[in-house]
Design a protein around this motif. Structure first.
Motif, PDB file in Angstrom:
ATOM      1  N   ASN A   1      51.466 -47.126 -57.646  1.00 27.78           N
ATOM      2  CA  ASN A   1      50.211 -46.275 -57.639  1.00 27.78           C
ATOM      3  C   ASN A   1      49.398 -45.899 -56.579  1.00 27.78           C
ATOM      4  O   ASN A   1      48.862 -44.850 -56.581  1.00 27.78           O
ATOM      5  CB  ASN A   1      49.118 -47.056 -58.819  1.00 27.78           C
ATOM      6  CG  ASN A   1      47.923 -46.198 -59.212  1.00 27.78           C
ATOM      7  OD1 ASN A   1      46.969 -46.211 -58.555  1.00 27.78           O
ATOM      8  ND2 ASN A   1      48.093 -45.410 -60.400  1.00 27.78           N
TER       9      ASN A   1
ATOM     10  N   TRP B   1      38.933 -43.889 -60.300  1.00 26.76           N
ATOM     11  CA  TRP B   1      39.611 -43.614 -58.862  1.00 26.76           C
ATOM     12  C   TRP B   1      38.988 -44.672 -58.074  1.00 26.76           C
ATOM     13  O   TRP B   1      37.638 -44.831 -58.016  1.00 26.76           O
ATOM     14  CB  TRP B   1      39.197 -42.208 -58.424  1.00 26.76           C
ATOM     15  CG  TRP B   1      39.806 -41.824 -56.987  1.00 26.76           C
ATOM     16  CD1 TRP B   1      40.890 -42.159 -56.408  1.00 26.76           C
ATOM     17  CD2 TRP B   1      39.011 -40.948 -56.151  1.00 26.76           C
ATOM     18  NE1 TRP B   1      41.046 -41.751 -55.219  1.00 26.76           N
ATOM     19  CE2 TRP B   1      40.115 -40.669 -55.035  1.00 26.76           C
ATOM     20  CE3 TRP B   1      37.980 -40.075 -56.335  1.00 26.76           C
ATOM     21  CZ2 TRP B   1      39.696 -39.749 -53.797  1.00 26.76           C
ATOM     22  CZ3 TRP B   1      37.853 -39.271 -55.169  1.00 26.76           C
ATOM     23  CH2 TRP B   1      38.679 -39.024 -54.022  1.00 26.76           C
TER      24      TRP B   1
ATOM     25  N   LEU C   1      44.362 -44.534 -58.378  1.00 26.65           N
ATOM     26  CA  LEU C   1      44.031 -43.495 -59.260  1.00 26.65           C
ATOM     27  C   LEU C   1      44.613 -43.876 -60.845  1.00 26.65           C
ATOM     28  O   LEU C   1      45.858 -43.610 -60.634  1.00 26.65           O
ATOM     29  CB  LEU C   1      44.347 -42.283 -58.732  1.00 26.65           C
ATOM     30  CG  LEU C   1      43.752 -40.986 -59.693  1.00 26.65           C
ATOM     31  CD1 LEU C   1      42.357 -41.061 -59.844  1.00 26.65           C
ATOM     32  CD2 LEU C   1      44.169 -39.505 -58.876  1.00 26.65           C
TER      33      LEU C   1
ATOM     34  N   CYS D   1      48.487 -42.425 -55.204  1.00 26.50           N
ATOM     35  CA  CYS D   1      47.117 -41.885 -54.975  1.00 26.50           C
ATOM     36  C   CYS D   1      47.238 -41.455 -53.353  1.00 26.50           C
ATOM     37  O   CYS D   1      46.511 -40.447 -53.275  1.00 26.50           O
ATOM     38  CB  CYS D   1      46.290 -43.296 -55.261  1.00 26.50           C
ATOM     39  SG  CYS D   1      44.521 -42.572 -54.842  1.00 26.50           S
ATOM     40  N   LYS D   2      47.681 -42.268 -52.459  1.00 30.26           N
ATOM     41  CA  LYS D   2      47.474 -41.845 -51.258  1.00 30.26           C
ATOM     42  C   LYS D   2      48.465 -40.423 -50.732  1.00 30.26           C
ATOM     43  O   LYS D   2      47.852 -39.983 -50.083  1.00 30.26           O
ATOM     44  CB  LYS D   2      48.333 -43.135 -50.296  1.00 30.26           C
ATOM     45  CG  LYS D   2      47.367 -44.353 -50.118  1.00 30.26           C
ATOM     46  CD  LYS D   2      47.968 -45.592 -49.383  1.00 30.26           C
ATOM     47  CE  LYS D   2      47.684 -45.220 -48.143  1.00 30.26           C
ATOM     48  NZ  LYS D   2      48.073 -46.052 -47.189  1.00 30.26           N
TER      49      LYS D   2
ATOM     50  N   PRO E   1      40.172 -37.216 -60.881  1.00 33.98           N
ATOM     51  CA  PRO E   1      39.319 -38.389 -61.105  1.00 33.98           C
ATOM     52  C   PRO E   1      38.068 -38.086 -61.792  1.00 33.98           C
ATOM     53  O   PRO E   1      37.479 -36.921 -61.613  1.00 33.98           O
ATOM     54  CB  PRO E   1      39.049 -38.933 -59.945  1.00 33.98           C
ATOM     55  CG  PRO E   1      38.957 -37.965 -58.780  1.00 33.98           C
ATOM     56  CD  PRO E   1      40.245 -37.089 -59.238  1.00 33.98           C
TER      57      PRO E   1
ATOM     58  N   PRO F   1      47.216 -40.386 -61.862  1.00 33.94           N
ATOM     59  CA  PRO F   1      47.546 -39.771 -60.723  1.00 33.94           C
ATOM     60  C   PRO F   1      47.813 -38.221 -60.598  1.00 33.94           C
ATOM     61  O   PRO F   1      47.397 -37.329 -60.057  1.00 33.94           O
ATOM     62  CB  PRO F   1      48.842 -40.527 -59.860  1.00 33.94           C
ATOM     63  CG  PRO F   1      48.928 -41.437 -60.360  1.00 33.94           C
ATOM     64  CD  PRO F   1      48.482 -41.556 -61.914  1.00 33.94           C
TER      65      PRO F   1
ATOM     66  N   ARG G   1      48.573 -37.824 -53.041  1.00 36.16           N
ATOM     67  CA  ARG G   1      47.830 -37.144 -53.340  1.00 36.16           C
ATOM     68  C   ARG G   1      46.894 -36.691 -52.490  1.00 36.16           C
ATOM     69  O   ARG G   1      46.360 -35.286 -52.475  1.00 36.16           O
ATOM     70  CB  ARG G   1      47.326 -37.443 -54.759  1.00 36.16           C
ATOM     71  CG  ARG G   1      46.202 -36.432 -55.120  1.00 36.16           C
ATOM     72  CD  ARG G   1      45.489 -36.831 -56.892  1.00 36.16           C
ATOM     73  NE  ARG G   1      44.746 -35.771 -57.159  1.00 36.16           N
ATOM     74  CZ  ARG G   1      44.598 -35.230 -58.302  1.00 36.16           C
ATOM     75  NH1 ARG G   1      45.437 -35.829 -59.536  1.00 36.16           N
ATOM     76  NH2 ARG G   1      43.620 -34.422 -58.623  1.00 36.16           N
ATOM     77  N   TYR G   2      46.021 -37.671 -51.953  1.00 31.75           N
ATOM     78  CA  TYR G   2      44.889 -37.229 -50.967  1.00 31.75           C
ATOM     79  C   TYR G   2      45.141 -37.204 -49.453  1.00 31.75           C
ATOM     80  O   TYR G   2      44.396 -36.969 -48.680  1.00 31.75           O
ATOM     81  CB  TYR G   2      43.809 -38.237 -51.222  1.00 31.75           C
ATOM     82  CG  TYR G   2      43.207 -38.013 -52.733  1.00 31.75           C
ATOM     83  CD1 TYR G   2      42.308 -36.749 -53.098  1.00 31.75           C
ATOM     84  CD2 TYR G   2      43.513 -38.724 -53.563  1.00 31.75           C
ATOM     85  CE1 TYR G   2      41.718 -36.743 -54.256  1.00 31.75           C
ATOM     86  CE2 TYR G   2      43.220 -38.624 -55.034  1.00 31.75           C
ATOM     87  CZ  TYR G   2      42.193 -37.559 -55.223  1.00 31.75           C
ATOM     88  OH  TYR G   2      41.696 -37.161 -56.432  1.00 31.75           O
TER      89      TYR G   2
ATOM     90  N   CYS H   1      43.731 -46.308 -51.667  1.00 33.00           N
ATOM     91  CA  CYS H   1      43.280 -45.747 -52.844  1.00 33.00           C
ATOM     92  C   CYS H   1      44.125 -46.085 -54.039  1.00 33.00           C
ATOM     93  O   CYS H   1      45.142 -46.313 -54.061  1.00 33.00           O
ATOM     94  CB  CYS H   1      42.715 -44.377 -52.840  1.00 33.00           C
ATOM     95  SG  CYS H   1      44.237 -43.133 -52.910  1.00 33.00           S
TER      96      CYS H   1
END
Length: 683
Positions: free
Chosen positions: A442, A497, A461, A446-447, A468, A464, A449-450, A459
């Motif tokens: 996860n 998140w 989420l 998350c990393k 959030p 994902p 995605r951002y 991070c």
């Protein structure tokens, strides 16, 4: 820390060499009883420091004395052998195996055996990694990435002391090659040694304040200590006097106009002065050094120069003859290597079994047991295997035995500490509470995605693929609430998140800390990301007036809350859990150890917690008074009553260490949070 006792007689060349560049001594230095005595001083200093640190606060400097001894003895062997053309790499490393492996294999095997009965799975898994590091002589690099040598958690690592052995063996691997290459190319070994010594000492001075752990454990910042011994070895091999004489004009009528000797070249008087000065420097190191001072740095010159002067003074110098060459000192010197190996695992296991600092009686017994085991190891294991007779077979057997240990250690690590052991299954669920739980998949999603690319941008989420709606931001005291809050918000159709930070306040200086550098970006996301309705801030930071940078923490948090509210966010502040004054794993009995004790009530006085937050609470209350619309989730309240703050509620161990919630503690807090939120909504 490895002694290198030679079996050669205590003799010296009868005359000075005709040339200063041709060694006139045997490839192995003559035996010196005073060097064994110096080893005894070093190892007993370390043992006393580890057993009773308040009694000898600078005792850890004994390791630095060993570094000088190692540099001198190995340097003498290498310089004489290389310059005489008798040096062979295969012979040198075979001798190292016969010298180092026997006692090390025995101690590693015994440590793993006792760990089978005494250690919880997470501890046993870590022991597996430390055995691998010790067998590969890279313990210093492993420990570099973990807590520091002087940290409390270090007390329960049975193989912590192998960091010094790693640095020495790295020196033995690299330095002979450099010396041989320098000699082949006509470069003076003395020039090479002095150059590397100066460079290493400069690295030590430059890094000791900014990078204390790296400077303590890195061979680049410690090799200068061994090179002091190597430079001394060069002077010894080539019979170059270290102590020069001084002259004065004669004034009596019999010698008018003549120059008489004040100190003869290398005279007994000069050597006695050097010997006394060496002892005084070492005594100063043992008395003045402290664990909380930056070390090695310039402080390490005390034991290093002291050891160098004592070795250079020679066996007939005053302190060398009277203090270091006595039979008791020599005996301890002969067993110094196995004593160093045995003493720390015994003290560490005593601390583990006793769930804290053992009594003075237990520590004395551990030290006496270490001395007995060291003597038996020396007599029954070291001496039979050290000799050259049958050397090839001995080396093959020792290497095979070490590889077998490596295989077992790797299996322990791969098996997550073998939780199926009968000695740990009784309280297996509670043992799991001691282990940090992380959803790495996860975090990676998350990393991605951002676009978080560095280690410091962390991070989670819950879903994902969705945007959030709720943000939890904070340090590791935010992370230890993720599971419980995620469960609640998922049940409400929300998407939690988590953004990991250092101090989650606006305007904080980073002082080169990667996590703090990433924090402003994460706070910007909290303020600007569409769809975020609620921001939960959780940190272990206490709102004292100023932090170490002179920054007003209260003002920084006030501004952070003000901007979050101005951005239309609902703000929830988490009042932090109490920091325990004991390790929660002491609440669990170790079934494999018959006399294992537990902290029966598994709690600390409420007064300790109140004192710890005495300056924090008024500032916290003032902040809430200023922003009455801010919600508070008090994680301390369910853990404390009027008299005690508890680490265990019912059969649930709430902590995984002395200030982080366990996974089940996280879920427990999530349930309380859910009740609080549902009550606010009238549900």
């Amino acid at each position: 820390m490895t002694p290198h006792t030679s079996s050669l007689p205590d003799t010296a060349p009868a005359s000075l060499p005709a040339s200063p560049v041709t060694p006139v001594v045997a490839p192995h230095p003559a035996y010196r009883a005073d060097i064994d005595g110096l080893r005894a001083l070093a190892v007993l200093s370390v043992v006393l420091y580890h057993a009773f640190p308040a009694r000898l606060p600078g005792g850890f400097a004994g390791v630095d004395i060993f570094f000088v001894i190692s540099g001198f003895l190995i340097g003498s062997i290498l310089i004489a052998g290389i310059e005489q053309g008798s040096f062979r790499f295969a012979d040198f490393y075979a001798r190292r195996v016969r010298r180092i492996f026997p006692a090390l294999i025995l101690v590693l095997a015994a440590t793993m055996l006792f760990g089978w009965f005494a250690l919880f799975p997470d501890e046993y898994k870590m022991l597996g990694t430390h055995v691998l590091a010790g067998a590969g002589f890279v313990s210093n690099f492993f420990l570099w990435s973990e807590v520091g040598y002087f940290d409390t958690a270090a007390d329960t690592k049975p193989l912590l002391h192998l960091w010094s052995l790693g640095i020495e063996e790295q020196f033995y691997i690299v330095w002979p090659v450099l010396m041989w290459l320098a000699w082949r190319r006509g470069v003076s070994v003395l020039t090479l040694a002095l150059s590397v010594l100066v460079l290493s000492f400069a690295i030590n001075l430059a890094g000791v304040h900014k990078f204390p752990s790296a400077t303590f454990y890195s061979p680049a910042s410690r090799v200068w200590e061994m090179l002091f011994g190597t430079v001394l070895a060069y002077l010894s091999v080539h019979r170059i006097r270290l102590f020069v004489g001084a002259r004065r004009d004669g004034h009596d009528h019999d010698h008018a106009g003549e120059r008489t000797t004040l100190f003869e070249l290398g005279s007994a008087r000069v050597r006695n002065v050097a010997s006394v000065a060496g002892v005084l420097l070492i005594v100063a190191a043992l008395g003045l050094l402290r664990a909380d001072r930056h070390f090695p740095g310039g402080w390490a010159l005390l034991p290093v120069l002291g050891a160098t002067l004592l070795i250079a003074a020679g066996p007939q110098a005053l302190c060398n003859r009277l203090l270091l060459s006595n039979r008791v000192a020599v005996w301890f010197g002969l067993i110094s290597y196995p004593l160093y190996l045995w003493h720390w695992p015994l003290l560490a296991f005593a601390r583990i079994v006793e769930s804290g600092l053992p009594s003075a009686k237990v520590r004395v017994c551990a030290v006496l047991a270490a001395v007995a085991l060291a003597w038996l190891t020396y007599r029954l294991v070291e001496r039979p295997l050290r000799g050259a007779r049958g050397g090839g077979i001995k080396v093959a057997v020792l290497v095979a035995a070490m590889l077998a240990l490596v295989a077992v250690a790797a299996a322990i690590y791969a098996g997550n500490g073998w939780p199926q052991r009968a000695s740990v299954v009784d309280n297996a669920l509670q043992q799991q509470d001691l282990v940090i739980v992380e959803d790495k998949a996860n975090a990676a999603a998350c990393k991605q995605r951002y676009g978080f690319a560095s280690l410091y941008e962390y991070c989670l989420l819950d879903q994902p693929a969705r945007d959030p709606t709720v943000l939890l931001i904070g340090d590791s005291h935010g992370y230890h609430l993720v599971a419980g809050l995620t469960r609640y918000y998922r049940s409400q159709g929300e998407n939690l998140w988590y953004l990991g930070t250092r101090t989650p306040f606006l305007g904080m200086p980073d002082r080169g800390d990667g996590y703090q550098k990433a924090t402003p970006m994460m706070l910007k996301l909290a303020l600007e990301t569409p769809g975020i309705k609620t921001v939960i801030v959780s940190t272990n930071v206490k709102l004292y007036t100023y932090n170490a940078d002179g920054v007003a923490l209260v003002a920084a948090m006030r501004e952070t809350v003000r901007q979050l509210l101005a951005a239309g966010r609902e703000v929830i502040l988490v009042y932090d859990v109490p920091a325990l004054d004991f390790e929660p794993r002491g609440c669990l009995r170790r079934a494999g150890v018959a006399n294992s004790r537990t902290n029966i009530d598994c709690a600390m006085p409420r007064a300790v917690f109140d004192q710890n937050v005495a300056a924090h609470k008024p500032a916290w209350d003032a902040l809430l008074k200023e922003f009455p619309q801010v919600q508070v989730f008090d994680t301390a309240a369910p853990l404390c009553d009027a008299r005690r703050c508890h680490a265990m509620i019912g059969s649930t161990l709430m902590y995984r260490d002395n200030h982080h919630l366990s996974y089940r503690g996280d879920l427990y807090m999530g349930e309380l949070f859910a009740r609080q939120q549902l009550a606010r909504q009238g549900k």
